[in-house]
Design an enzyme around this catalytic site. Structure first.
Site, PDB file in Angstrom:
ATOM      1  N   GLN A  48       0.974  -0.706   0.047  1.00 12.86           N
ATOM      2  CA  GLN A  48      -0.014  -0.045  -0.082  1.00 12.86           C
ATOM      3  C   GLN A  48       0.607   0.978   0.195  1.00 12.86           C
ATOM      4  O   GLN A  48       0.791   2.126  -0.544  1.00 12.86           O
ATOM      5  CB  GLN A  48      -0.580   0.155   0.965  1.00 12.86           C
ATOM      6  N   CYS A  91     -10.161  -0.328   3.560  1.00 11.14           N
ATOM      7  CA  CYS A  91      -8.831  -0.007   3.005  1.00 11.14           C
ATOM      8  C   CYS A  91      -8.684   1.325   2.985  1.00 11.14           C
ATOM      9  O   CYS A  91      -8.950   1.939   2.005  1.00 11.14           O
ATOM     10  CB  CYS A  91      -8.759  -1.145   2.542  1.00 11.14           C
ATOM     11  N   HIS A 133      -6.596  -9.682   6.679  1.00 16.91           N
ATOM     12  CA  HIS A 133      -7.249  -8.385   5.095  1.00 16.91           C
ATOM     13  C   HIS A 133      -5.540  -8.275   4.955  1.00 16.91           C
ATOM     14  O   HIS A 133      -5.205  -8.219   3.872  1.00 16.91           O
ATOM     15  CB  HIS A 133      -7.727  -7.596   6.033  1.00 16.91           C
ATOM     16  N   HIS A 137      -2.963  -8.659   0.956  1.00 19.26           N
ATOM     17  CA  HIS A 137      -2.309  -7.294   0.673  1.00 19.26           C
ATOM     18  C   HIS A 137      -0.887  -7.765   0.106  1.00 19.26           C
ATOM     19  O   HIS A 137      -0.705  -7.793  -0.990  1.00 19.26           O
ATOM     20  CB  HIS A 137      -1.723  -6.159   1.365  1.00 19.26           C
TER      21      HIS A 137
HETATM   22 ZN    ZN Z   1      -6.167  -2.807   2.780  1.00 20.48          ZN
END
Ligand code: ZN
Length: 193
Positions: A48, A91, A133, A137
């Site tokens: 991310q 998210c 979660h 990723h």
């Molecule tokens: Zn996320």
């Protein structure tokens, strides 16, 4: 360091394990926590922030003062999934988008911390949900991939808006093209994998 948004290609990158924990990595981990708090998130994965590493951080209170809730997971492995639970997820890479996701209720997670020490926890409730979660990723999986057809349909418009925003940023040269992104990830990964 900044948070990338869907449909940035790095979010679809399956990262390879890290080979060492050093001061540079520890600095990135600190930056990830700071960014996560700024955005009021409870978890943040390396993908991310446009980094191809098997690493994520969590603080389920999203409170920088709650230091004892800060957890770092390097090269995590999830085992012994048990039961099923459904709850709403969001998210930081899919802002303002929430939907119910079904996942195992309990899991065991083993990983290395920021000091390079191995640890293992059995988790349930919010902890189990957050780590699953974030773990996703690292394999290039987003929570929208785990929605029922009906729930996916309900967020389709919001996804379309994010896609349009991304195309706009790419046209304006804010986001590099596919080849540049792939070359950068390969270089970063090659230096640490
Ligand atoms: Zn996320």
């Amino acid at each position: 360091m900044r948070i990338i948004r869907y449909p940035h290609p790095t979010l679809r990158h399956k990262s390879k394990p890290l080979r060492r924990v050093d001061a540079e990595l520890q600095k990135m981990i600190r930056q990830m926590f700071d960014l996560m708090y700024e955005e009021e998130g409870i978890g943040l994965a390396a993908n991310q922030v446009d980094l191809p590493y098997r690493l994520f951080v969590i603080n389920v209170q999203s409170d920088p003062a709650a230091k004892d809730e800060e957890m770092v997971f390097i090269n995590p492995v999830i085992t012994q999934p048990k039961g099923t639970a459904e709850d709403r997820e969001g998210c930081l890479s899919l802002p303002e988008l929430y939907a119910p996701v079904r996942r195992p209720e309990k899991i065991t997670i083993s990983a290395y911390n920021a000091a390079g020490q191995e640890f293992s926890y059995q988790m349930d409730g919010l902890y189990a949900r957050v780590v699953q979660h974030e773990y996703d990723h690292l394999d290039g999986i987003l929570f929208i991939d785990r929605l029922t057809a009906a729930n996916l349909l309900a967020v389709k418009e919001a996804l379309g808006e994010l896609e349009a925003e991304f195309c706009g940023e790419r046209r304006r040269g804010i986001i590099p093209d596919e080849q540049q992104i792939a070359a950068r990830l390969a270089e970063l990964e090659g230096a640490r994998a």
